[in-house]
Structures are given as structure tokens and as C-alpha cells.
Write an enzyme that holds these catalytic residues in place. Structure first.
Site, short mmCIF file in Angstrom:
data_model
loop_
_atom_site.label_atom_id
_atom_site.label_comp_id
_atom_site.label_asym_id
_atom_site.label_seq_id
_atom_site.Cartn_x
_atom_site.Cartn_y
_atom_site.Cartn_z
N SER A 1 -4.54 1.27 -1.12
CA SER A 1 -4.66 0.78 0.25
C SER A 1 -6.03 1.15 0.79
CB SER A 1 -3.58 1.40 1.14
OG SER A 1 -3.81 1.12 2.51
N TYR B 1 0.15 9.05 4.28
CA TYR B 1 0.10 7.81 3.50
C TYR B 1 -1.31 7.64 2.94
CZ TYR B 1 0.33 2.81 2.44
OH TYR B 1 0.26 1.58 1.80
N LYS C 1 -2.50 7.52 -1.09
CA LYS C 1 -3.24 6.40 -1.66
C LYS C 1 -4.62 6.81 -2.16
CE LYS C 1 -0.13 3.19 -1.19
NZ LYS C 1 0.47 2.54 -2.38
#
Length: 262
Positions: free
Chosen positions: A150, A163, A167
Site C-alpha cells: 500500500s 497498517y 505494509k
């Protein structure tokens, strides 16, 4: 007439596993691989959901198989690879797409259990699944691993801290795989999507403030739809990208050159 370039995109006789493929980006990538001729294993937590997608693919003339798998369960990962090899005899392409983000908010308010869950699904699972596929690809003389990371792993936004950490780790895992496995013909690359209109990202695009920022600040002026990720994945899965490994490809509408979603 020669088709020296076009034929490099041909995935006939290739076997692909796509996790998180019952909907969204995963389903779109799986469909793209199937359209280029690959035998595709549709994987996600729900057996019913993956069978539904696989059956739809079959009705359209594609070769597909649905295998339910919770990527956070190591035994289920082993079963996924075993059943794929039993059905198709190989694994040539692995798309680590399954991910989770159960929390949106400040880092200091996140519980340790959520940290473990995010890292287990977003980073540890791709690590484990790639390791399971590695000896199969090595024996085949090569393969392509595509890790769906991402832009958050490159430029974090407020509220998506862990998050982003997961990633970022996946991006470095991609580079490490490329370094260690390149001599066996195994390539590993990462795709970093921006804001995509999926159920997974609904907490973002249903936020009017964030959506307004997308419209005003992104060069593309809009969020993407899942199918816009499939072409890049097909390129990386095929011989058309034979000299690409350890690379990080953004598909973000210009997010990395514009303001973040803060």
C-alpha cells in the site's frame, strides 16, 4: 507476423494462487490472470465465497478453483498449497493480497492484540505462504511473487499507523525475497495501491473529508476501482516483466507526489 512482446503476457500453463480473492482487488487480479490464460486458485476465508467466484469464472470459460483459507492459520496455508499442487501440479504465481485493518485511530490507543493481528495477516502470512511456495517455484525454475502492499507503507496517513507499519514491512520482505531467490529465477515485486473503492477501504472513502482531499489534491482527481490494479499484476506475473524484481510499483493516482490523507 511476429508478436515478440504480446506473447510475453501469455500465462497459459501457469498456476496462480491469489489470496483475498473473493472480492475487490483480489478478485479483479484473479480475473485478469485467468483472462491471460492462467489456472487460478481463488482463496479467501469463506469456502462458499471462493466457490462462488470460481464457478463464475468457469462459466466464462476460465480454469479456476476455490480453496478456502484463513491466511492467519499456518495449517490452512499449508493445505492451500498442497491442494493447489494436487489439483494443478505447480505454483508459478503467488499474489499475497489478503489483508486486514480492524482499527482506525491514534497509535497510542491501539491494543497489543490488534498489533499482533495486523502484523500476522498483513506481514507474517505473506512471509509464510511465500516460503511454502518457494521450493515449488525453485523446482520449476522460477516464479513470480506479487505482494499487495500500500502507499501507506511508503507515506503514512493519520489513523492508519500500524497498517502502514505492516505494509512497510511487506515492502521490505518483497525486496529480501528478490535478493535471496533471484538466482533461482524467482521474482518478487510489490504493488502499492492508493485509495481503491472496495469494502476494505470503505472507512476512508465514506469519510467526506478524505474523499474531498482525493478530489482536490490527487492528480487523478478520484479514487480507483479494483480493475485498475489488475493490469499491473498481470504484467508482473508474466514474462513481460522478466527483468523486474525487488521493485515497488505505485498505482495511486498520484498520491505519492501529492498531499496525504491527513
Amino acid at each position: 507476423m511476429q508478436t515478440r512482446i504480446k506473447q510475453k503476457f501469455d500465462l497459459k500453463n501457469k498456476v496462480a494462487i491469489v489470496t483475498g480473492a473473493s472480492k475487490g482487488i483480489g478478485e479483479s487480479i484473479a480475473r485478469g490472470l485467468a483472462e491471460y490464460g492462467a489456472k487460478v486458485v481463488i482463496s479467501s476465508r469463506s469456502q462458499e465465497a471462493v466457490e462462488h467466484v470460481a464457478n463464475n469464472f468457469k462459466k466464462e470459460g476460465y480454469d479456476a478453483l476455490g480453496i478456502g483459507c484463513h491466511v492467519g492459520d499456518e495449517d490452512q496455508l499449508k493445505k492451500l498449497v498442497e491442494e493447489t499442487v494436487n489439483a494443478y501440479g505447480a505454483v508459478d504465481i503467488l499474489v499475497n493480497n489478503a489483508a486486514t485493518n480492524p482499527f482506525y485511530g491514534p497509535l497510542d490507543t491501539m491494543e497489543n492484540s490488534l498489533f499482533d493481528k495486523i502484523m500476522d495477516i498483513n506481514t507474517k502470512a505473506p512471509f509464510q505462504l511465500a516460503n511454502l511456495c518457494y521450493p515449488i517455484m525453485k523446482k520449476r525454475g522460477g516464479g513470480s511473487i506479487i505482494n499487495i502492499a500500500s502507499v501507506e507503507g511508503m507515506k503514512p496517513s493519520v489513523g492508519l499507523g500500524l497498517y502502514s507499519v505492516s505494509k512497510a514491512a511487506l515492502i521490505m520482505l518483497t525486496k529480501s525475497q528478490a535478493v535471496e531467490w533471484g538466482k533461482f529465477g524467482i521474482r518478487s515485486n510489490a504493488i502499492c495501491p492508493g485509495l481503491i473503492k472496495t469494502k476494505f477501504s470503505s472507512a476512508l472513502w465514506q469519510n467526506e473529508k478524505i474523499l474531498d482531499q482525493v478530489t482536490r489534491h490527487l492528480p487523478a482527481g478520484r479514487m480507483a476501482v479494483p480493475d485498475e490494479m489488475a493490469g499491473l499484476a498481470c504484467f508482473l506475473a508474466s514474462d513481460a516483466s522478466s527483468y523486474c524484481t525487488g521493485s515497488v510499483f505505485t498505482a495511486d493516482g498520484g498520491h505519492m507526489i501529492a498531499g496525504g490523507f491527513n
